[in-house]
Design a protein around this motif. Structure first.
Motif: not given
Ligand SMILES: Cc1ncc(COP(=O)(O)O)c(C=O)c1O
Length: 470
Positions: A67, A125-127, A130, A159-161, A232, A237, A265, A267-268, A295
């Motif tokens: 993504w 990154g996303g994790s 969060v 999914y948040h990480g 989200e 995911s 969230d 991230v996507v 992302k």
């Molecule tokens: C909505 C969401 N939050 C957080 C994450 C985690 O991001 P990362 O893999 O960059 O740590 C993802 C990863 O796919 C995600 O889809």
């Protein structure tokens, strides 16, 4: 294979032997029995919406990496920005110094974020985005002298990480089968996916049920113990799960009534996937207290994420009784100048026609994919913008429906690859989120490859006695 004659040749020789090559790399999300031995596709190069594997096959990158490759692969402009930034300022410590790209990016994001989200903290990154949001909420409640307000509410299907705290919020099937988490801090609400709503309930009644469930949880735990709700806007995911039309607005209102932070969230969903820089307000009509992103902010060219934070939260901290309380949180690569420089140029590329392109082409993308619903194996195609989920359903009469559920996405991916398309398999689903540069004719090729891949999968399942069309 030629015998190696020196060290460099020996290394190359070793690298060429594919089983050996894989011994040292632990790839993402392995199973215990296959850890270190997975033979995942080896991608060697990429261009725009295509990737090429080591056998020379050119495939449409259906998931845009993960993504993330929003402006497409091998973008010369972003590559130049990376090189130029590396040659002027490669790095500056975020603990003791600042840098221009980070300050400029924060300003650009504040201008584009909804409501009073005027402050940005950058992560890797996303994790980590969060994780940062949650730690900031915890710090805020400590400083506000209400240390008991710590519970976090997330949803099944989310999914948040993959860091400890962010992963504790995840709610997809099997996320927690073998993994520990900070379960005592987290409460999970039902997945808001109308496709799997309780039988006999209309979508409106399902929406009411979800809101009531949140209100009941607040009554049970006490608003004074719940710190934040994280969601989200579209559960990506989990299979591109779209909540009922008014759900997000109503959940946002419940949070506001109860002094619970609403963390979107994104991230996507941010940076063009839904045709906007941020989707919370532009697409869903909500103004969160925080937005996490990653992302697409750099189109995947550099690992960068972050959190947008509201004026209100920052003001409350500044005015608190504990001005010396330290938010001891920072990453070596927070505010990385290369990542921030790439993000600035990436946003300019998005705003220079790409967001408009997404808004214009998304209805075609969605309509083309929905034509696949006439295949008996397909239960539902859903999505928005340039993200879609194709969910396959096992026939009730299948001999082993569970096994079918587990492998059908992978089987479709295998057959799609034979037809020039890489898909993201997800249990019984496939997720599609191509680079935003995709054209109408490329959408046609993608849909045709999917049709062939799903039909071939259905034939295999019938031949193997695992499935019969109803
Ligand atoms: C909505 C969401 N939050 C957080 C994450 C985690 O991001 P990362 O893999 O960059 O740590 C993802 C990863 O796919 C995600 O889809």
């Amino acid at each position: 294979m030629n015998k190696p004659v020196n060290n460099a040749d020996a290394l190359r020789h070793k690298a060429d032997r594919s089983p050996q090559r894989r011994v040292h790399l632990i790839q993402a999300a392995p199973t215990a029995g296959s850890i270190g031995t997975e033979a995942k596709e080896l991608i060697t190069s990429a261009e725009d919406i295509y990737v090429t594997d080591d056998s020379g096959r050119k495939l449409i990158d259906g998931p845009a990496g993960m993504w993330c490759i929003n402006v497409g692969h091998r973008n010369q402009i972003l590559a130049d920005v990376m090189r130029d930034q590396a040659m002027s300022l490669t790095y500056s410590t975020p603990w003791y110094t600042s840098n221009e790209p980070a300050e400029k990016l924060a300003e650009m994001l504040a201008e584009r974020a909804p409501g009073d989200l005027n402050h940005a903290f950058f992560t890797t990154g996303g994790s980590s985005a969060v994780e940062t949001a949650i730690r900031l909420v915890q710090f805020y409640n400590n400083v506000r002298e209400r240390p008991q307000k710590k519970l976090l509410v997330s949803r099944q299907g989310s999914y948040h990480g993959s860091t400890y705290l962010s992963a504790s919020l995840n709610g997809r099937p099997r996320d927690h089968d073998w993994m520990d988490g900070a379960g005592d801090l987290v409460r999970k609400l039902s997945c808001p996916n109308p496709f799997h709503r309780p039988q006999g309930l209309s979508v409106e009644a399902f929406d009411d049920f979800l809101i009531d469930e949140f209100r009941a949880l607040i009554r049970k735990e006490g608003a004074d113990r719940i710190a934040a709700f994280i969601a989200e806007p579209i559960q990506a995911s989990g299979g591109v799960l779209m909540s009922p039309p008014n759900y997000l607005k109503r959940m946002r209102a419940v949070c506001a009534e109860n002094d619970i932070f609403f963390i979107a969230d994104e991230v996507v969903t941010a940076f063009g996937r839904l045709g906007h820089i941020f989707a919370s307000d532009d697409v869903f009509g909500i103004q969160p207290d925080m937005i996490t992103f990653a992302k697409g902010v750099t189109s995947g060219y550099f690992p960068l994420g972050g959190v947008m934070v509201s004026d209100r939260l920052i003001d409350d901290l500044r005015r608190s009784n504990h001005p010396k309380a330290a938010f001891v949180h920072g990453l070596t690569y927070s505010s990385h100048p290369i990542g921030c420089a790439v993000a600035i140029r990436n946003i300019e590329l998005l705003e220079d026609g790409l967001l408009e392109h997404v808004r214009e082409i998304a209805p075609y993308f969605q309509a083309q994919l929905r034509t696949l619903e006439d295949i008996p194996l397909v239960g539902e195609v859903r999505g928005a913008g340039l993200m879609a989920g194709i969910e396959c359903v096992a026939d009730a009469r299948a001999e082993n429906p569970l096994d079918l559920d587990l492998t059908v996405g992978k089987r479709i991916d295998f057959h799609c690859q034979e037809n020039g398309l890489l898909v993201r398999p997800l249990i019984n689903m496939c997720v599609m989120s191509p680079p935003l540069t995709i054209s109408r004719s490329q959408i046609d090729s993608m849909t045709e490859a999917l049709r062939k891949g799903i039909e071939a999968t259905a034939r295999d399942l019938i031949r193997e006695g695992l499935w019969r069309p109803a």
